[in-house]
Design a protein around this motif. Structure first.
Motif, PDB file in Angstrom:
ATOM      1  N   VAL A   9      -0.176  21.034  -3.772  1.00  0.00           N
ATOM      2  CA  VAL A   9      -0.394  18.877  -4.424  1.00  0.00           C
ATOM      3  C   VAL A   9       0.342  19.785  -5.942  1.00  0.00           C
ATOM      4  CG1 VAL A   9      -1.071  17.051  -3.951  1.00  0.00           C
ATOM      5  CG2 VAL A   9      -1.573  18.733  -1.795  1.00  0.00           C
ATOM      6  N   ASP A  10       0.499  18.815  -6.093  1.00  0.00           N
ATOM      7  CA  ASP A  10       0.517  18.403  -7.539  1.00  0.00           C
ATOM      8  C   ASP A  10      -0.404  17.331  -8.450  1.00  0.00           C
ATOM      9  OD1 ASP A  10       2.608  20.385  -7.739  1.00  0.00           O
ATOM     10  OD2 ASP A  10       4.059  18.921  -8.338  1.00  0.00           O
ATOM     11  N   SER A  11      -0.736  17.584  -8.608  1.00  0.00           N
ATOM     12  CA  SER A  11      -2.686  16.052  -9.476  1.00  0.00           C
ATOM     13  C   SER A  11      -2.133  15.879 -10.393  1.00  0.00           C
ATOM     14  CB  SER A  11      -3.676  16.808  -8.501  1.00  0.00           C
ATOM     15  OG  SER A  11      -4.263  17.161  -7.831  1.00  0.00           O
ATOM     16  N   ALA A  77      -8.637  19.721  -7.352  1.00  0.00           N
ATOM     17  CA  ALA A  77      -8.506  19.873  -6.475  1.00  0.00           C
ATOM     18  C   ALA A  77      -8.370  18.947  -4.860  1.00  0.00           C
ATOM     19  CB  ALA A  77      -8.686  21.774  -6.468  1.00  0.00           C
ATOM     20  N   THR A  78      -9.902  18.593  -5.404  1.00  0.00           N
ATOM     21  CA  THR A  78     -10.142  17.326  -5.077  1.00  0.00           C
ATOM     22  C   THR A  78      -9.514  16.409  -4.287  1.00  0.00           C
ATOM     23  OG1 THR A  78     -12.664  17.702  -5.837  1.00  0.00           O
ATOM     24  CG2 THR A  78     -12.628  15.840  -4.449  1.00  0.00           C
ATOM     25  N   LEU A  79      -8.690  15.505  -5.779  1.00  0.00           N
ATOM     26  CA  LEU A  79      -7.600  14.995  -5.498  1.00  0.00           C
ATOM     27  C   LEU A  79      -6.845  15.454  -4.597  1.00  0.00           C
ATOM     28  CD1 LEU A  79      -6.257  11.933  -5.781  1.00  0.00           C
ATOM     29  CD2 LEU A  79      -5.497  13.364  -7.766  1.00  0.00           C
ATOM     30  N   ALA A  80      -6.249  16.842  -5.010  1.00  0.00           N
ATOM     31  CA  ALA A  80      -5.051  17.151  -4.031  1.00  0.00           C
ATOM     32  C   ALA A  80      -5.836  17.228  -2.445  1.00  0.00           C
ATOM     33  CB  ALA A  80      -5.374  19.170  -4.846  1.00  0.00           C
ATOM     34  N   ALA A  81      -6.612  17.789  -2.484  1.00  0.00           N
ATOM     35  CA  ALA A  81      -7.805  17.667  -0.578  1.00  0.00           C
ATOM     36  C   ALA A  81      -7.465  16.121   0.341  1.00  0.00           C
ATOM     37  CB  ALA A  81      -8.628  18.206  -0.443  1.00  0.00           C
ATOM     38  N   ALA A  82      -7.817  15.043  -0.486  1.00  0.00           N
ATOM     39  CA  ALA A  82      -8.087  13.495  -0.470  1.00  0.00           C
ATOM     40  C   ALA A  82      -6.187  13.392  -0.270  1.00  0.00           C
ATOM     41  CB  ALA A  82      -8.427  12.842  -1.598  1.00  0.00           C
ATOM     42  N   LYS A  83      -5.319  13.829  -0.728  1.00  0.00           N
ATOM     43  CA  LYS A  83      -4.405  13.394  -1.195  1.00  0.00           C
ATOM     44  C   LYS A  83      -3.020  13.547   0.388  1.00  0.00           C
ATOM     45  CE  LYS A  83      -0.192  11.522  -1.301  1.00  0.00           C
ATOM     46  NZ  LYS A  83       0.227   9.750  -1.645  1.00  0.00           N
ATOM     47  N   VAL A  84      -4.295  15.090   0.352  1.00  0.00           N
ATOM     48  CA  VAL A  84      -2.967  15.753   2.723  1.00  0.00           C
ATOM     49  C   VAL A  84      -4.468  14.662   3.435  1.00  0.00           C
ATOM     50  CG1 VAL A  84      -3.466  17.952   3.253  1.00  0.00           C
ATOM     51  CG2 VAL A  84      -3.009  17.410   1.361  1.00  0.00           C
ATOM     52  N   LEU A  85      -5.614  14.369   3.546  1.00  0.00           N
ATOM     53  CA  LEU A  85      -6.458  13.866   4.272  1.00  0.00           C
ATOM     54  C   LEU A  85      -5.653  12.329   4.319  1.00  0.00           C
ATOM     55  CD1 LEU A  85      -9.807  15.817   4.009  1.00  0.00           C
ATOM     56  CD2 LEU A  85      -7.603  16.270   5.789  1.00  0.00           C
ATOM     57  N   PHE A  86      -6.076  11.924   3.800  1.00  0.00           N
ATOM     58  CA  PHE A  86      -5.204  10.579   3.628  1.00  0.00           C
ATOM     59  C   PHE A  86      -3.839  10.694   4.084  1.00  0.00           C
ATOM     60  CE2 PHE A  86      -7.824   9.001  -0.290  1.00  0.00           C
ATOM     61  CZ  PHE A  86      -8.974   8.451   0.621  1.00  0.00           C
ATOM     62  N   GLN A  87      -2.938  11.224   3.951  1.00  0.00           N
ATOM     63  CA  GLN A  87      -1.097  11.578   4.662  1.00  0.00           C
ATOM     64  C   GLN A  87      -1.729  12.119   5.876  1.00  0.00           C
ATOM     65  OE1 GLN A  87       1.862  11.988   1.778  1.00  0.00           O
ATOM     66  NE2 GLN A  87       2.658  13.146   2.996  1.00  0.00           N
ATOM     67  N   ASN A  88      -2.209  12.891   6.073  1.00  0.00           N
ATOM     68  CA  ASN A  88      -2.393  13.229   7.781  1.00  0.00           C
ATOM     69  C   ASN A  88      -2.877  12.008   8.443  1.00  0.00           C
ATOM     70  OD1 ASN A  88      -1.230  15.319   7.128  1.00  0.00           O
ATOM     71  ND2 ASN A  88      -2.871  16.705   7.272  1.00  0.00           N
ATOM     72  N   ASP A  89      -3.038  11.138   8.324  1.00  0.00           N
ATOM     73  CA  ASP A  89      -4.499   9.743   9.040  1.00  0.00           C
ATOM     74  C   ASP A  89      -4.533   8.991   7.744  1.00  0.00           C
ATOM     75  OD1 ASP A  89      -5.796   8.470  10.769  1.00  0.00           O
ATOM     76  OD2 ASP A  89      -7.412  10.102  10.952  1.00  0.00           O
ATOM     77  N   LEU A  90      -3.440   8.628   7.994  1.00  0.00           N
ATOM     78  CA  LEU A  90      -3.322   6.769   7.429  1.00  0.00           C
ATOM     79  C   LEU A  90      -3.611   5.775   7.922  1.00  0.00           C
ATOM     80  CD1 LEU A  90       1.437   6.506   7.842  1.00  0.00           C
ATOM     81  CD2 LEU A  90      -0.288   7.612   5.765  1.00  0.00           C
ATOM     82  N   VAL A 264       3.927  18.552  -2.218  1.00  0.00           N
ATOM     83  CA  VAL A 264       5.139  19.267  -2.611  1.00  0.00           C
ATOM     84  C   VAL A 264       5.655  20.245  -1.912  1.00  0.00           C
ATOM     85  CG1 VAL A 264       5.466  18.553  -5.236  1.00  0.00           C
ATOM     86  CG2 VAL A 264       4.118  20.929  -4.790  1.00  0.00           C
ATOM     87  N   LEU A 265       4.874  20.964  -0.878  1.00  0.00           N
ATOM     88  CA  LEU A 265       4.563  22.073   0.105  1.00  0.00           C
ATOM     89  C   LEU A 265       3.873  21.728   1.093  1.00  0.00           C
ATOM     90  CD1 LEU A 265       6.555  24.823   0.417  1.00  0.00           C
ATOM     91  CD2 LEU A 265       4.192  25.800  -0.284  1.00  0.00           C
TER      92      LEU A 265
END
Length: 271
Positions: A9-11, A77-90, A264-265
């Motif tokens: 994730v690009d933060s 990395a916190t921002l990146a992890a949050a982005k993943v969790l928010f996208q996985n559960d809208l 991005v991946l």
């Protein structure tokens, strides 16, 4: 063989391939510290976040590893992890991460932005070794200070164009001092949309340069807030990749960092 859902994730950017790339590994069963360090080394990014997901949990454990060592707190990395969790559960709009220091990191979604609550740290005066300034290519500094929680030395210089043009000798930099995790160089911004700029060099504990660094703003926001008389500021990190964020001092102990991130991946890591 175990498969680990893994992201890059690009933060702190609204464009792919800018900002600061972080690895994010969603862990459903505990793995060893040695394995997490090996994964961080394999991904080769400045930090990788390991998010331990369990059903029904209110606070989600998160740990951060550079390719060299575990890092207690990492903004991008916190921002990146949050982005993943928010996208996985809208359906979710708030996350509570907890790090190894037992800090409760509250994360909120605000449209395309993510807002992270972080602690505020202070700085104390600290003399910068002459050899460190030579290695950085800095002739003159305006101020030098140190943050104990992150073990980072802060140097303020007068010109953000000098800041943008720095080309440190990283081998000399590592030899110049051995009691810090990194050195942050900062200056007032000459850009109308930003208040201050910075670059972060940390060959002692991570990569040579961290492209955009949320964690340094735990003390950088207060540093500039005191000087500028502001509680809300826009920060620009003028690394080669560049990145930006908004910081706000909420009270004496708490601040927020507001930014965007781009996945991005996505893949599966097999161990």
């Amino acid at each position: 063989m175990t498969g680990i859902e893994t992201y890059i994730v690009d933060s702190f950017t609204d464009e792919p391939f800018k900002g600061n790339p972080a690895g994010v590994c969603l862990i459903k069963r505990a793995i060893s510290d040695e394995k997490m360090l090996s994964i961080a080394q394999e991904l080769g990014l400045s930090e990788t976040a390991f998010v331990h997901l369990q059903s029904g949990q209110e606070k989600i454990p998160i740990r951060y590893f550079s390719p060299k060592m575990e890092i207690p707190l990492c903004g991008h990395a916190t921002l990146a992890a949050a982005k993943v969790l928010f996208q996985n559960d809208l359906g979710i709009t708030k996350i509570h991460f907890v790090n190894t220091q037992d800090l409760d990191l509250t994360i909120r979604k605000d449209g395309a932005f993510i807002i992270m609550e972080f602690p505020i740290y202070g700085t104390e005066p600290r003399t910068a070794p002459e050899a460190l300034l030579v290695a950085l290519g800095i002739d003159e500094i305006k101020n030098s200070a140190y943050n104990e929680e992150t073990k980072i030395l802060l140097l303020e210089i007068n010109d953000c164009k000098v800041l943008q043009g720095l080309q440190p000798d990283f081998e000399k930099l590592k030899r110049s001092i051995d009691s810090i995790n990194g050195v942050l160089v900062t200056a007032l911004s000459d850009k109308p949309d930003y208040d201050f700029e910075s670059r972060y060099f940390w060959p002692w504990s991570g990569t040579n340069e961290d492209p955009v660094t949320g964690g340094t703003h735990t003390f950088l926001a207060k540093y500039w807030g005191d000087r500028l008389g502001k509680r809300k500021m826009n920060s620009f990190q003028c690394s080669e990749r560049t990145g930006f964020m908004e910081v706000e001092l909420i009270d004496q102990h708490k601040m927020t960092i507001k930014g965007k991130a781009q996945i991005v991946l996505k893949g599966e890591l097999t161990i």
